[in-house]
Design an enzyme around this catalytic site. Structure first.
Site, short mmCIF file in Angstrom:
data_model
loop_
_atom_site.label_atom_id
_atom_site.label_comp_id
_atom_site.label_asym_id
_atom_site.label_seq_id
_atom_site.Cartn_x
_atom_site.Cartn_y
_atom_site.Cartn_z
N HIS A 121 0.94 -1.18 -0.29
CA HIS A 121 0.13 0.08 0.48
C HIS A 121 0.55 1.07 0.51
O HIS A 121 2.09 1.59 1.32
CB HIS A 121 -1.14 -0.17 1.38
CG HIS A 121 -1.74 1.22 1.41
ND1 HIS A 121 -3.25 1.20 1.10
CD2 HIS A 121 -1.83 2.35 1.71
CE1 HIS A 121 -4.18 1.91 1.01
NE2 HIS A 121 -2.84 3.33 1.50
N CYS A 122 0.65 2.41 -0.89
CA CYS A 122 1.77 2.85 -1.05
C CYS A 122 0.69 4.52 -0.45
O CYS A 122 -0.58 4.92 -0.96
CB CYS A 122 1.54 3.25 -2.25
SG CYS A 122 3.03 5.13 -3.23
N PHE A 123 1.54 4.88 0.49
CA PHE A 123 0.64 6.45 1.53
C PHE A 123 0.48 7.55 0.40
O PHE A 123 -0.34 8.41 0.48
CB PHE A 123 1.16 6.28 2.86
CG PHE A 123 1.07 5.56 3.83
CD1 PHE A 123 -0.43 5.21 4.15
CD2 PHE A 123 1.76 4.35 3.60
CE1 PHE A 123 -0.02 4.29 4.99
CE2 PHE A 123 1.02 3.31 4.46
CZ PHE A 123 0.92 3.17 5.18
N GLY A 126 -1.54 7.01 -1.83
CA GLY A 126 -2.80 6.29 -1.18
C GLY A 126 -3.89 5.55 -1.79
O GLY A 126 -5.30 5.47 -1.19
#
Length: 274
Positions: A121-123, A126
């Site tokens: 999951h890439c912050f 998002g």
């Protein structure tokens, strides 16, 4: 969990803010400082070539950033064979074995969906990175690192001309920040110049982080693995590295290097359509 959700909102805003500041500094500060006399500047001057290069890198970085968000991995929760009486929430505590569903599927708490070939999951986007947006994510990291390197070189040239200093000594860049802080508090350095110096180190950090992450991701792709599979110790079927690359980058890989294009469809979706 609340901290992660907050980070999922703040990180994209932080990235867009840094991108806007970088664009403003390049277009309105660095590039104009390269022009000595606009009336005698040739058509292919270094300033114009640098501006065209920066716009090309920025367009690819932001274009792939948007495609990563738009090409969200589809929710497979309704199509998965979770077993009788199983709920998607069961994936939270790992009570269901991976064998009861499609291989490499994972339930993300932040996205609240099950995605195929989940990588992480890439912050900063998002969004989850999976089979549909992996190529755009790698291109985003690549062009972001190149844009940061371009901004770093232009910023060093601007500081060198403004403060009349030379970066010929390798230690000059390392001693620039502490020396500038002492000059700033003594009043010998303007706030705008101090801001540019701080941005130099920020571009260096972001550029190195994106370049390292891109290289690590490419090694995993060549091996046919994802970060989630490595973290869980999953065994993948050995395949030629060319097939692994084609699965991610597709047949239009050269076009994807030049302009932002949509990623290839997942094997699961192609199989489902057949």
């Amino acid at each position: 969990m609340l901290v992660l959700r907050l980070l999922n909102v703040v990180a994209p805003a932080y990235f867009l803010c840094i991108s806007l500041v970088t664009f403003v500094l390049q277009i309105f500060v660095f590039i104009p400082s390269m022009f000595r006399d606009p009336s005698t500047t040739p058509l292919f001057s270094p300033a114009l070539l640098h501006g065209a290069l920066f716009l090309f890198l920025s367009a690819n970085a932001l274009g792939n950033y948007v495609l990563v968000i738009q090409s969200s991995p589809e929710d497979l929760g309704k199509d998965l064979n979770l077993g009788k009486g199983a709920e998607v929430a069961d994936w939270l505590d790992g009570s269901r074995s991976p064998g009861s569903a499609l291989p490499s599927t994972h339930f993300c708490r932040l996205c609240a969906r099950v995605t195929q070939k989940h990588d992480h999951h890439c912050f900063f986007t998002g969004n989850c990175i999976g089979s549909r947006n992996m190529r755009n994510f790698i291109m985003f990291c690549l062009y972001t690192s190149l844009a940061c390197l371009d901004s770093l070189v232009a910023g060093m040239a601007y500081i060198s001309a403004t403060l009349s200093m030379s970066f010929a000594d390798p230690l000059a860049f390392l001693t620039l920040l502490p020396h500038s802080i002492s000059q700033f508090f003594s009043g010998a350095l303007l706030s705008s110049e101090m801001f540019v110096i701080l941005m130099l180190y920020l571009w260096l950090g972001i550029g190195l982080a994106c370049a390292g992450f891109c290289c690590h991701q490419m090694l995993l792709i060549l091996r046919g693995q994802t970060r989630y599979q490595v973290r869980k110790g999953m065994v993948v079927r050995a395949r030629p590295w060319r097939e692994n690359l084609q699965e991610v980058f597709g047949k239009r890989w050269l076009l994807g290097l030049l302009i932002p294009v949509l990623n290839v469809e997942s094997n699961y979706r192609n199989h489902k359509e057949k």
